[in-house]
Design an enzyme around this catalytic site. Structure first.
Site: not given
Ligand code: OSB
Ligand code: MG
Length: 366
Positions: A133, A159, A161, A187, A212, A237, A261, A289
């Site tokens: 991510s 992925k 953001k 995401d 996402e 999510d 999650k 995650g």
């Molecule tokens: O939206 O998936 C998410 C981390 C913190 C809060 C929300 C998200 C995330 C990540 C990180 O995308 C995923 C990871 O642990 O590598």
């Molecule tokens: Mg997410």
């Protein structure tokens, strides 16, 4: 065998680089660990709540408070993982706190019987493919360098953001630089509204695996409408906090993929129920995650080895997050992580590292 006490331990884990999402920037992970002690074993659970209530309403100080005030006092003394959820169910919400407690009980009980998390949950693989991510960056050039380094390390899926002002341009740049074979998804962390549907449809050109959580967590009906106006599959999510939410989302047509999650849904047992439900309905799932340490990662990797996890997860290697993890580091091997097969989590926290990063401990005698 009875639980004799529970430790709440706070640790501060500096991230190797700031992690920026549409809701904020994280530089140090403030983690709450739960340690359940019985005469035979001790078990660990990692609470994924963040320092501030920006991803969801939970935050780490509130998780510690609800654990000591309500959840731990209601816990059955017998460390039976199946009994934890029902015992805590009268207390609304606080799923991340409940998940951490259930995970610690599960770990203690599996370490006693010698069974691994993977085996207990029903894993069918001994290694899992890993994605990464990638946070919002200051420039497209910086993003391309960052993605390039991850691809070089072997990650099988990327992925990005996204958020308003950081979406079509960076996605196009990554697709052009790394080619059509790169498994790519985005995401939004709930940063858009249905009024952005036409803008989001511009992402259809880039063959994304999924988008996402484009809309707010409580916008299931709007997600269903968005799903009919864009070609990119929608993955939820934040919206999915239980198997019941997953069932509602599927029957509404709000998503065709779910990011599972365990913390968000109240634990590994509820996570498995969502997996089973999605598998029965042909809805793909993958393991999300929350920037976990090796403790939470070990359990996530076990979950990701279940047969319905057909997409690579955000189960990255330890070094993607931390210079020094609190367990022996998870390391990428050909884009995969090995699923631990020892009793319980199959990994032990390193006492010296743990002590170094600990900011507070609290012992609750039962
Ligand atoms: O939206 O998936 C998410 C981390 C913190 C809060 C929300 C998200 C995330 C990540 C990180 O995308 C995923 C990871 O642990 O590598
Ligand atoms: Mg997410």
């Amino acid at each position: 065998m009875e639980i004799t006490g529970i430790e709440l331990r706070r640790i501060a884990m500096p991230l190797v680089a700031p992690f920026r999402t549409s809701f904020g920037t994280e530089t140090t992970r403030d983690v709450l660990l739960v340690r359940v002690v019985t005469p035979q074993a001790e078990g660990w659970g990692e609470c994924v709540a963040m320092a501030e209530p920006l991803y969801s309403s939970e935050y780490v100080d509130a998780a510690a408070d609800v654990l000591r005030r309500f959840l731990i006092p209601a816990l059955p003394r017998e460390p039976n993982p199946q009994a934890v959820g029902p015992a805590l169910a009268p207390f609304k919400g606080h799923r991340m706190a409940k998940a951490a407690l259930e995970a610690a009980v599960l770990d203690a009980s599996l370490r006693t019987t010698g069974e691994s998390f993977a085996r207990y949950l029903g894993a069918t693989r001994d290694r899992v493919p890993c994605g990464v991510s990638v946070g919002i960056m200051g420039s497209v050039a910086e993003l391309l360098d960052t993605v390039g380094a991850y691809v070089e390390e072997g990650y099988v899926r990327v992925k990005l953001k996204i958020g308003p002002g950081w979406d079509v341009t960076p996605v196009r740049a990554v697709r052009e630089r790394f080619g059509e074979d790169l498994l790519l998804q985005v995401d939004a962390n709930a940063a858009y509204t249905l009024a952005d549907a036409r803008h989001l449809a511009r992402l259809d050109d880039f063959d994304l695996l999924l988008i996402e959580q484009p809309l707010a967590d409580d916008d299931l009906v709007q997600h269903a409408r968005l799903a009919r106006s864009i070609r990119t599959p929608i993955c939820l999510d934040e919206s999915i906090e239980s198997a019941a939410h997953a069932a509602a989302a599927i029957s509404l047509g709000a998503c065709s993929v779910i990011n599972i999650k365990p913390g968000r849904v109240g634990g590994y047992l509820e996570a498995r129920r969502i997996h089973d439900l999605c598998r029965a309905h042909g809805v793909a799932v993958w393991c999300g995650g929350m920037l976990e340490t090796g403790i939470g990662r070990a359990a996530n990797v076990a979950l990701a080895a279940l047969p319905g996890f057909t997409l690579p997860g955000d189960t990255s290697a330890s070094r993607r997050y931390f210079h020094t993890d609190v367990t022996p580091p998870f390391e990428l091997d050909g884009g995969h992580l090995d699923v631990p097969d020892g009793p319980g989590l199959g990994v032990d926290p390193l006492p010296d590292v743990l002590d170094e990063v600990t900011t507070a401990t609290e012992w609750i005698r039962l």
